[in-house]
Design an enzyme around this catalytic site. Structure first.
Site, short mmCIF file in Angstrom:
data_model
loop_
_atom_site.label_atom_id
_atom_site.label_comp_id
_atom_site.label_asym_id
_atom_site.label_seq_id
_atom_site.Cartn_x
_atom_site.Cartn_y
_atom_site.Cartn_z
N CYS A 82 2.98 11.01 -3.73
CA CYS A 82 4.00 10.03 -3.36
C CYS A 82 4.41 9.24 -4.62
CB CYS A 82 3.43 9.08 -2.31
SG CYS A 82 4.52 7.70 -1.91
N CYS A 85 3.16 5.43 -4.22
CA CYS A 85 1.78 4.95 -4.28
C CYS A 85 0.80 5.98 -4.82
CB CYS A 85 1.32 4.48 -2.90
SG CYS A 85 0.96 5.84 -1.76
N CYS A 130 5.05 8.73 3.80
CA CYS A 130 3.70 8.62 3.24
C CYS A 130 2.81 7.79 4.16
CB CYS A 130 3.80 7.96 1.87
SG CYS A 130 2.21 7.53 1.16
N CYS A 133 1.75 4.21 2.02
CA CYS A 133 2.69 3.11 1.71
C CYS A 133 3.90 3.10 2.63
CB CYS A 133 3.13 3.17 0.25
SG CYS A 133 4.28 4.51 -0.11
N CYS A 153 11.27 19.14 4.42
CA CYS A 153 12.37 19.07 3.47
C CYS A 153 12.26 17.72 2.75
CB CYS A 153 13.69 19.18 4.24
SG CYS A 153 15.13 19.22 3.18
ZN LIG Z 1 3.02 6.41 -0.68
#
Ligand SMILES: [Zn+2]
Length: 164
Positions: A82, A85, A130, A133, A153
């Site tokens: 991510c 984070c 995510c 976060c 996607c």
């Molecule tokens: Zn994250």
């Protein structure tokens, strides 16, 4: 009490540690990340932390232009994390070329993302983000390859790639 000799030992081991890690800035960034309360971060804090494009996608559920991300063509083995984070979201062995212009995966690292329904295009779609976060990543479609039949996607700007 520390003697002069103890101090010099500490000095040497700190130097050795610094030499092993990539950069000081990165070490600081990683230390900050582990202490961060991701779910309570304010909009201003996110704006400071992210680039404009990352903020637009991760925090505003924006979508990047197709074929705009270099990660679309990334074929090396490694982990996609991510961009908000650093949480590992996808392994490179689940990435495939969907031809859509967005990095596509048929599976996530277990527990890395959460989903919700979104009605932005009137028809319901499954949005995913995510799990740590809450940063928006992309949408799930049911036209992916085996074994899952799913296509995650993903916006490339919402990911960072860490080569194995
Ligand atoms: Zn994250």
């Amino acid at each position: 009490m520390f003697t002069r000799r103890d101090f010099s030992i500490i000095g040497v081991s700190t130097l050795a540690l610094a030499a092993c890690s990539s950069t000081d800035a990165e070490t600081v960034k990683e230390a900050n990340m582990s202490n961060t309360d991701w779910t309570n971060m304010s909009e201003n804090e996110w704006q400071e932390r992210l680039t404009e494009q990352e903020f637009y996608v991760l925090r505003k559920e924006g979508t990047e232009r197709a074929f705009s991300s270099p990660l679309n063509d990334e074929k090396a083995s490694g982990t996609f994390v991510c961009a908000g984070c650093d949480l590992p979201l996808f392994n490179s062995d689940t990435k495939f070329d969907s031809g859509t212009g967005w990095p596509s995966f048929f599976d996530t690292i277990e527990g890395a993302v959460e989903t919700k329904r979104d009605f932005k295009l009137i028809l319901p779609r499954t949005e995913y983000h995510c799990a740590r976060c809450g940063g928006h990543q992309g949408h799930i479609f049911k036209d992916g390859p085996a074994p899952t039949g799913l296509r995650y996607c993903n916006n490339g700007v919402a990911l960072d790639f860490k080569p194995a």
